[in-house]
Motif scaffolding. Structure first.
Motif, PDB file in Angstrom:
ATOM      1  N   VAL A 181       0.834  -1.247   0.137  1.00  0.00           N
ATOM      2  CA  VAL A 181      -0.016  -0.164   0.028  1.00  0.00           C
ATOM      3  C   VAL A 181       0.806   1.325   0.234  1.00  0.00           C
ATOM      4  CG1 VAL A 181      -1.732   1.217   1.376  1.00  0.00           C
ATOM      5  CG2 VAL A 181      -1.895  -1.170   1.220  1.00  0.00           C
ATOM      6  N   GLY A 182       0.675   2.258  -0.904  1.00  0.00           N
ATOM      7  CA  GLY A 182       1.541   3.558  -1.000  1.00  0.00           C
ATOM      8  C   GLY A 182       2.538   3.379  -2.402  1.00  0.00           C
ATOM      9  N   LEU A 183       2.633   2.076  -2.597  1.00  0.00           N
ATOM     10  CA  LEU A 183       3.829   1.931  -3.743  1.00  0.00           C
ATOM     11  C   LEU A 183       2.846   2.203  -4.894  1.00  0.00           C
ATOM     12  CD1 LEU A 183       5.398  -1.357  -2.678  1.00  0.00           C
ATOM     13  CD2 LEU A 183       6.278   0.777  -2.135  1.00  0.00           C
ATOM     14  N   SER A 184       4.020   2.394  -5.731  1.00  0.00           N
ATOM     15  CA  SER A 184       3.339   2.740  -7.367  1.00  0.00           C
ATOM     16  C   SER A 184       2.921   1.155  -7.654  1.00  0.00           C
ATOM     17  CB  SER A 184       4.364   3.301  -8.310  1.00  0.00           C
ATOM     18  OG  SER A 184       5.292   2.355  -8.475  1.00  0.00           O
ATOM     19  N   GLU A 185       2.283   1.070  -8.894  1.00  0.00           N
ATOM     20  CA  GLU A 185       1.924  -0.200  -9.574  1.00  0.00           C
ATOM     21  C   GLU A 185       2.978  -0.941  -9.857  1.00  0.00           C
ATOM     22  OE1 GLU A 185      -0.197  -2.050 -13.659  1.00  0.00           O
ATOM     23  OE2 GLU A 185      -0.917   0.003 -12.762  1.00  0.00           O
ATOM     24  N   GLN A 186       4.100  -0.273 -10.474  1.00  0.00           N
ATOM     25  CA  GLN A 186       5.285  -0.847 -10.695  1.00  0.00           C
ATOM     26  C   GLN A 186       6.080  -1.385  -9.538  1.00  0.00           C
ATOM     27  OE1 GLN A 186       5.428  -1.543 -14.125  1.00  0.00           O
ATOM     28  NE2 GLN A 186       6.809  -2.826 -13.414  1.00  0.00           N
ATOM     29  N   GLU A 187       6.266  -0.625  -8.344  1.00  0.00           N
ATOM     30  CA  GLU A 187       6.833  -0.935  -7.550  1.00  0.00           C
ATOM     31  C   GLU A 187       6.406  -2.282  -6.765  1.00  0.00           C
ATOM     32  OE1 GLU A 187       8.557   3.277  -5.848  1.00  0.00           O
ATOM     33  OE2 GLU A 187       6.621   2.850  -5.364  1.00  0.00           O
ATOM     34  N   ALA A 188       4.946  -2.336  -6.636  1.00  0.00           N
ATOM     35  CA  ALA A 188       4.162  -3.582  -6.305  1.00  0.00           C
ATOM     36  C   ALA A 188       4.400  -4.646  -6.975  1.00  0.00           C
ATOM     37  CB  ALA A 188       2.715  -3.043  -6.157  1.00  0.00           C
TER      38      ALA A 188
ATOM     39  N   GLN B 111      -1.160   4.944  -7.296  1.00  0.00           N
ATOM     40  CA  GLN B 111      -0.785   4.215  -5.943  1.00  0.00           C
ATOM     41  C   GLN B 111      -1.486   3.117  -5.414  1.00  0.00           C
ATOM     42  OE1 GLN B 111       0.533   7.258  -3.044  1.00  0.00           O
ATOM     43  NE2 GLN B 111      -0.767   6.389  -1.394  1.00  0.00           N
ATOM     44  N   VAL B 112      -0.825   2.328  -4.893  1.00  0.00           N
ATOM     45  CA  VAL B 112      -1.502   0.844  -4.674  1.00  0.00           C
ATOM     46  C   VAL B 112      -2.240   1.223  -3.212  1.00  0.00           C
ATOM     47  CG1 VAL B 112      -1.354  -1.284  -3.769  1.00  0.00           C
ATOM     48  CG2 VAL B 112       0.016  -0.394  -5.599  1.00  0.00           C
ATOM     49  N   LEU B 113      -3.585   1.149  -3.383  1.00  0.00           N
ATOM     50  CA  LEU B 113      -4.788   1.142  -2.223  1.00  0.00           C
ATOM     51  C   LEU B 113      -4.748  -0.071  -1.405  1.00  0.00           C
ATOM     52  CD1 LEU B 113      -7.272   3.158  -4.078  1.00  0.00           C
ATOM     53  CD2 LEU B 113      -5.567   4.060  -2.801  1.00  0.00           C
ATOM     54  N   GLY B 114      -4.666  -1.208  -2.156  1.00  0.00           N
ATOM     55  CA  GLY B 114      -4.570  -2.551  -1.060  1.00  0.00           C
ATOM     56  C   GLY B 114      -4.592  -3.614  -2.242  1.00  0.00           C
ATOM     57  N   THR B 115      -4.759  -5.014  -1.731  1.00  0.00           N
ATOM     58  CA  THR B 115      -4.458  -6.118  -2.602  1.00  0.00           C
ATOM     59  C   THR B 115      -5.680  -7.145  -2.194  1.00  0.00           C
ATOM     60  OG1 THR B 115      -3.286  -7.117  -0.777  1.00  0.00           O
ATOM     61  CG2 THR B 115      -1.985  -5.930  -2.583  1.00  0.00           C
ATOM     62  N   ASN B 116      -5.905  -7.921  -3.204  1.00  0.00           N
ATOM     63  CA  ASN B 116      -6.872  -9.178  -2.910  1.00  0.00           C
ATOM     64  C   ASN B 116      -6.087 -10.499  -3.451  1.00  0.00           C
ATOM     65  OD1 ASN B 116      -9.108 -10.758  -2.255  1.00  0.00           O
ATOM     66  ND2 ASN B 116     -10.018 -10.372  -4.261  1.00  0.00           N
ATOM     67  N   PRO B 117      -5.749 -11.339  -2.637  1.00  0.00           N
ATOM     68  CA  PRO B 117      -5.828 -11.439  -1.088  1.00  0.00           C
ATOM     69  C   PRO B 117      -5.111 -10.463  -0.465  1.00  0.00           C
ATOM     70  CG  PRO B 117      -4.750 -13.542  -2.106  1.00  0.00           C
ATOM     71  CD  PRO B 117      -5.074 -12.396  -3.125  1.00  0.00           C
TER      72      PRO B 117
ATOM     73  N   SER C 102      -1.853 -15.300  -8.466  1.00  0.00           N
ATOM     74  CA  SER C 102      -1.823 -13.920  -8.821  1.00  0.00           C
ATOM     75  C   SER C 102      -2.381 -13.025  -7.591  1.00  0.00           C
ATOM     76  CB  SER C 102      -2.891 -13.966 -10.154  1.00  0.00           C
ATOM     77  OG  SER C 102      -2.210 -14.307 -11.442  1.00  0.00           O
ATOM     78  N   VAL C 103      -1.973 -11.888  -7.387  1.00  0.00           N
ATOM     79  CA  VAL C 103      -2.462 -10.881  -6.471  1.00  0.00           C
ATOM     80  C   VAL C 103      -3.178  -9.723  -7.356  1.00  0.00           C
ATOM     81  CG1 VAL C 103      -1.963  -9.677  -4.543  1.00  0.00           C
ATOM     82  CG2 VAL C 103      -1.033 -11.846  -4.792  1.00  0.00           C
ATOM     83  N   THR C 104      -4.441  -9.725  -6.754  1.00  0.00           N
ATOM     84  CA  THR C 104      -5.054  -8.421  -7.690  1.00  0.00           C
ATOM     85  C   THR C 104      -4.560  -7.089  -6.829  1.00  0.00           C
ATOM     86  OG1 THR C 104      -7.108  -9.697  -7.908  1.00  0.00           O
ATOM     87  CG2 THR C 104      -7.462  -7.124  -8.178  1.00  0.00           C
ATOM     88  N   LEU C 105      -4.452  -5.934  -7.755  1.00  0.00           N
ATOM     89  CA  LEU C 105      -3.655  -4.874  -7.024  1.00  0.00           C
ATOM     90  C   LEU C 105      -4.892  -3.716  -7.351  1.00  0.00           C
ATOM     91  CD1 LEU C 105      -0.209  -4.538  -8.571  1.00  0.00           C
ATOM     92  CD2 LEU C 105      -0.680  -5.220  -6.148  1.00  0.00           C
ATOM     93  N   PHE C 106      -5.248  -3.130  -6.186  1.00  0.00           N
ATOM     94  CA  PHE C 106      -6.301  -1.921  -6.160  1.00  0.00           C
ATOM     95  C   PHE C 106      -5.533  -0.566  -6.428  1.00  0.00           C
ATOM     96  CE2 PHE C 106      -8.608  -5.214  -3.915  1.00  0.00           C
ATOM     97  CZ  PHE C 106      -9.581  -5.581  -4.724  1.00  0.00           C
ATOM     98  N   ILE C 107      -5.696   0.027  -7.389  1.00  0.00           N
ATOM     99  CA  ILE C 107      -4.970   1.247  -7.665  1.00  0.00           C
ATOM    100  C   ILE C 107      -5.583   2.252  -7.701  1.00  0.00           C
ATOM    101  CG2 ILE C 107      -3.303   2.338  -9.587  1.00  0.00           C
ATOM    102  CD1 ILE C 107      -2.388  -0.406  -8.497  1.00  0.00           C
ATOM    103  N   SER C 108      -5.144   3.416  -7.094  1.00  0.00           N
ATOM    104  CA  SER C 108      -6.088   4.808  -7.042  1.00  0.00           C
ATOM    105  C   SER C 108      -5.855   5.370  -8.653  1.00  0.00           C
ATOM    106  CB  SER C 108      -5.221   5.828  -6.190  1.00  0.00           C
ATOM    107  OG  SER C 108      -5.797   7.024  -6.231  1.00  0.00           O
ATOM    108  N   ASN C 109      -7.118   5.828  -8.978  1.00  0.00           N
ATOM    109  CA  ASN C 109      -7.201   6.602 -10.126  1.00  0.00           C
ATOM    110  C   ASN C 109      -7.171   8.238  -9.673  1.00  0.00           C
ATOM    111  OD1 ASN C 109      -9.812   7.356  -9.032  1.00  0.00           O
ATOM    112  ND2 ASN C 109     -10.981   6.014 -10.697  1.00  0.00           N
ATOM    113  N   ALA C 110      -7.180   8.348  -8.517  1.00  0.00           N
ATOM    114  CA  ALA C 110      -7.027   9.938  -8.063  1.00  0.00           C
ATOM    115  C   ALA C 110      -8.420  10.730  -8.161  1.00  0.00           C
ATOM    116  CB  ALA C 110      -5.736  10.644  -8.696  1.00  0.00           C
TER     117      ALA C 110
END
Length: 196
Positions: free
Chosen positions: A41-48, A73-79, A90-98
């Motif tokens: 959480v808080g990382l960029s998509e690429q960093e995540a 920015q990554v807001l969370g993941t699933n799981p 695979s881990v789903t990334l929830f990304i902010s669209n601001a």
């Protein structure tokens, strides 16, 4: 048949589960379990993605979410972080669209409206409303763009404009400006041509 009646059941059949019950499986196939990293959480998509690869996982689908966090920015993941999952999952990334829901500031005074919008992450432009409404107090917000409830990007590049009730300024409007009729017109020229 009646609800809840088991029509036929072989003792070796799959165990019937109520929705929501979970089965714990003992993994005996040598599947290696790894934890979903908790620092995503808080990382960029690429960093995540890099962090997931380092943990032996794959970035799955990316889901865009409305949030005041910076875009990408990554807001969370699933799981969720800390979950034990099979290596290579695979881990789903929830990304902010601001994008944030614009608060409703109509009928609030300017100072309050500006505070609410800034707290939500927006920059604010204040403009006097085109039409003065004498039935409303001065400096009350009469409309806003974008309108309340719509999603808009935060930050200086997409301000929320609020139009407030303001008495027209005392400067004369064109219809009341002094007319040039006081100045002499050429036909009233004071110098008659002399006749010889």
């Amino acid at each position: 048949g009646p609800k809840d009646d088991v029509i036929s059941q072989d003792p070796t059949a799959d165990i019937l589960l109520k929705k929501g019950e979970s089965i714990s499986l003992v993994v005996s196939l040598g599947v290696h379990l790894v934890a979903v990293p908790d620092r995503l959480v808080g990382l960029s998509e690429q960093e995540a993605r890099t962090a997931l690869r380092a943990a032996g996982l794959k970035a799955g689908p990316v889901v865009s979410r409305n949030s005041s966090a910076p875009a990408g920015q990554v807001l969370g993941t699933n799981p969720p972080a800390g979950s034990q999952v099979a290596e290579g999952s695979s881990v789903t990334l929830f990304i902010s669209n601001a994008q944030v829901k614009v608060p409703d500031v109509v009928r609030k005074d300017l100072t309050t409206a500006e505070g609410i919008l800034q707290q939500a992450g927006f920059t604010v432009l204040e403009k006097p409303a085109a039409v003065y409404d004498p039935s409303l107090p001065d400096n009350i917000v009469v409309s806003q763009t974008p309108s309340a409830g719509t999603f808009a990007a935060t930050g200086p590049n997409s301000p929320v404009t609020i139009y407030y009730n303001a008495k027209p300024t005392k400067s004369p409007s064109p219809s009341q400006s002094p007319s040039p009729s006081g100045s002499p017109t050429p036909s009233e020229s004071p110098a008659p041509t002399p006749t010889l």
